[in-house]
Each structure stands twice: as structure tokens, then as C-alpha cells.
Design a protein around this motif. Structure first.
Motif, PDB file in Angstrom:
ATOM      1  N   ALA A  13       0.830  -1.212   0.000  1.00  0.00           N
ATOM      2  CA  ALA A  13       0.000   0.000   0.000  1.00  0.00           C
ATOM      3  C   ALA A  13       0.863   1.260   0.000  1.00  0.00           C
ATOM      4  O   ALA A  13       0.358   2.358  -0.244  1.00  0.00           O
ATOM      5  CB  ALA A  13      -0.928   0.000   1.214  1.00  0.00           C
ATOM      6  N   LEU A  14       2.151   1.112   0.248  1.00  0.00           N
ATOM      7  CA  LEU A  14       3.064   2.261   0.289  1.00  0.00           C
ATOM      8  C   LEU A  14       3.492   2.634  -1.133  1.00  0.00           C
ATOM      9  O   LEU A  14       3.620   1.763  -1.996  1.00  0.00           O
ATOM     10  CB  LEU A  14       4.266   1.935   1.170  1.00  0.00           C
ATOM     11  N   PRO A  15       3.725   3.918  -1.387  1.00  0.00           N
ATOM     12  CA  PRO A  15       4.052   4.382  -2.738  1.00  0.00           C
ATOM     13  C   PRO A  15       5.291   3.711  -3.334  1.00  0.00           C
ATOM     14  O   PRO A  15       6.321   3.592  -2.667  1.00  0.00           O
ATOM     15  CB  PRO A  15       4.297   5.886  -2.563  1.00  0.00           C
ATOM     16  N   GLU A  16       5.146   3.264  -4.559  1.00  0.00           N
ATOM     17  CA  GLU A  16       6.236   2.697  -5.350  1.00  0.00           C
ATOM     18  C   GLU A  16       6.945   1.532  -4.654  1.00  0.00           C
ATOM     19  O   GLU A  16       8.148   1.349  -4.800  1.00  0.00           O
ATOM     20  CB  GLU A  16       7.225   3.782  -5.774  1.00  0.00           C
ATOM     21  N   SER A  17       6.176   0.744  -3.908  1.00  0.00           N
ATOM     22  CA  SER A  17       6.757  -0.438  -3.274  1.00  0.00           C
ATOM     23  C   SER A  17       6.520  -1.653  -4.161  1.00  0.00           C
ATOM     24  O   SER A  17       5.600  -1.675  -4.978  1.00  0.00           O
ATOM     25  CB  SER A  17       6.160  -0.652  -1.882  1.00  0.00           C
ATOM     26  N   SER A  18       7.372  -2.641  -3.992  1.00  0.00           N
ATOM     27  CA  SER A  18       7.247  -3.869  -4.759  1.00  0.00           C
ATOM     28  C   SER A  18       7.745  -5.031  -3.905  1.00  0.00           C
ATOM     29  O   SER A  18       8.374  -4.834  -2.874  1.00  0.00           O
ATOM     30  CB  SER A  18       8.059  -3.785  -6.056  1.00  0.00           C
ATOM     31  N   PHE A  29      10.490  -3.746  -1.349  1.00  0.00           N
ATOM     32  CA  PHE A  29      11.446  -2.745  -1.799  1.00  0.00           C
ATOM     33  C   PHE A  29      10.753  -1.425  -2.124  1.00  0.00           C
ATOM     34  O   PHE A  29       9.582  -1.408  -2.495  1.00  0.00           O
ATOM     35  CB  PHE A  29      12.150  -3.228  -3.081  1.00  0.00           C
ATOM     36  N   VAL A  30      11.520  -0.346  -2.035  1.00  0.00           N
ATOM     37  CA  VAL A  30      11.102   0.967  -2.521  1.00  0.00           C
ATOM     38  C   VAL A  30      11.757   1.140  -3.884  1.00  0.00           C
ATOM     39  O   VAL A  30      12.974   1.006  -4.004  1.00  0.00           O
ATOM     40  CB  VAL A  30      11.572   2.103  -1.586  1.00  0.00           C
ATOM     41  N   ALA A 103       9.980   2.005   8.738  1.00  0.00           N
ATOM     42  CA  ALA A 103      11.052   1.381   7.957  1.00  0.00           C
ATOM     43  C   ALA A 103      11.065   1.958   6.538  1.00  0.00           C
ATOM     44  O   ALA A 103      12.128   2.271   5.999  1.00  0.00           O
ATOM     45  CB  ALA A 103      10.864  -0.133   7.916  1.00  0.00           C
ATOM     46  N   TYR A 104       9.886   2.100   5.956  1.00  0.00           N
ATOM     47  CA  TYR A 104       9.771   2.678   4.615  1.00  0.00           C
ATOM     48  C   TYR A 104      10.316   4.105   4.603  1.00  0.00           C
ATOM     49  O   TYR A 104      11.125   4.463   3.742  1.00  0.00           O
ATOM     50  CB  TYR A 104       8.301   2.656   4.197  1.00  0.00           C
ATOM     51  N   ARG A 105       9.894   4.915   5.588  1.00  0.00           N
ATOM     52  CA  ARG A 105      10.370   6.307   5.668  1.00  0.00           C
ATOM     53  C   ARG A 105      11.890   6.378   5.805  1.00  0.00           C
ATOM     54  O   ARG A 105      12.520   7.293   5.312  1.00  0.00           O
ATOM     55  CB  ARG A 105       9.731   7.014   6.861  1.00  0.00           C
ATOM     56  N   LYS A 106      12.458   5.411   6.494  1.00  0.00           N
ATOM     57  CA  LYS A 106      13.907   5.415   6.726  1.00  0.00           C
ATOM     58  C   LYS A 106      14.692   5.252   5.425  1.00  0.00           C
ATOM     59  O   LYS A 106      15.753   5.841   5.274  1.00  0.00           O
ATOM     60  CB  LYS A 106      14.283   4.309   7.704  1.00  0.00           C
ATOM     61  N   LEU A 112       8.878  10.512  -1.486  1.00  0.00           N
ATOM     62  CA  LEU A 112       8.027   9.356  -1.195  1.00  0.00           C
ATOM     63  C   LEU A 112       7.791   9.237   0.305  1.00  0.00           C
ATOM     64  O   LEU A 112       6.686   8.964   0.747  1.00  0.00           O
ATOM     65  CB  LEU A 112       8.664   8.068  -1.728  1.00  0.00           C
ATOM     66  N   SER A 113       8.830   9.439   1.074  1.00  0.00           N
ATOM     67  CA  SER A 113       8.708   9.377   2.532  1.00  0.00           C
ATOM     68  C   SER A 113       7.697  10.387   3.039  1.00  0.00           C
ATOM     69  O   SER A 113       6.848  10.084   3.882  1.00  0.00           O
ATOM     70  CB  SER A 113      10.074   9.622   3.166  1.00  0.00           C
TER      71      SER A 113
END
Length: 117
Positions: A13-18, A29-30, A103-106, A112-113
Motif C-alpha cells: 500500500a506504500l508508494p512505489e513499493s514492490s 522494496f522501494v 522502515a519505509y520512511r527510513k 516518497l517518505s
């Protein structure tokens, strides 16, 4: 719902994640480059499903000291501040979602963060 299904839904659900396999485990991954969650079920001598993810400075020690039955320093990446989160110990899924977002923001690029805040 299975832990992997829940983790996958939060991560994707996070932007540009796979997602793709990395060392035999589902890894998120971002922008297909930088990992922010590794899901492990049955590998690395883990007792049950767990996830590893990078944490902001100081959070690893804080969580491991406060709740060692739920949080631990994972092998290979623990020295870089990553945390291990046991998902077989009645996880609080709201807390897990916040850990994943942190973790994503880091690791995500600033734009994106910021879109996650």
C-alpha cells in the motif's frame, strides 16, 4: 489472516513499493532498489514468522530492551540498526503497520517518505 498476507498488504500500500524474493524470502522494496521489510517464515533458525526492517536510530535498543519476547536483533542486518519482529506472539497489527511505515520512511527518497506522513 496469515502474517505474510497482512505484511504484504501493508507494504504494497506504500508508494512505489514492490515485492520479490531475496535469499528465498519475500522482501519488500522501494522503487525496486532498497529493501524495507524482509519476511521470514522458517529460515535463519527463526521459531515462527518474523519480519526484519530498518529502524530509526535508537529504536532497535529501545524495543529489544522493552519487549525481548517480541523484538530482537536479527542476524546479518542487526548491526545496521534493523529490528526483528516476531509475528507469532500476538502481534498488534496497528503497531506492526507503524513499524513498517517507519522502515519505509527510513529508506525511501524524501518525496516518497513525505507522502506517507
Amino acid at each position: 489472516m496469515e502474517p505474510l498476507t497482512r505484511v504484504r498488504a501493508i507494504c504494497l500500500a506504500l508508494p512505489e513499493s514492490s515485492e520479490r524474493l531475496s535469499h528465498g524470502s519475500p522482501t519488500f522494496f522501494v522503487r525496486t532498489k532498497t529493501s524495507f521489510v524482509k519476511f521470514i517464515d522458517g529460515g535463519y533458525d527463526e521459531p515462527g514468522p518474523t519480519m526484519w526492517c530498518p529502524a530509526p536510530p535508537g529504536v532497535q535498543a529501545e524495543l529489544v530492551d522493552a519487549e525481548p519476547e517480541r523484538f530482537y536483533i536479527p542476524p546479518y542486518v542487526g548491526h545496521s540498526g534493523w529490528i526483528g519482529v516476531r509475528l507469532d506472539v500476538e502481534p498488534d497489527w496497528d503497531e506492526i503497520a507503524e513499524i513498517i511505515r517507519d522502515a519505509y520512511r527510513k529508506v525511501a527518497p524524501k518525496k516518497l517518505s513525505a507522502s506517507v506522513d
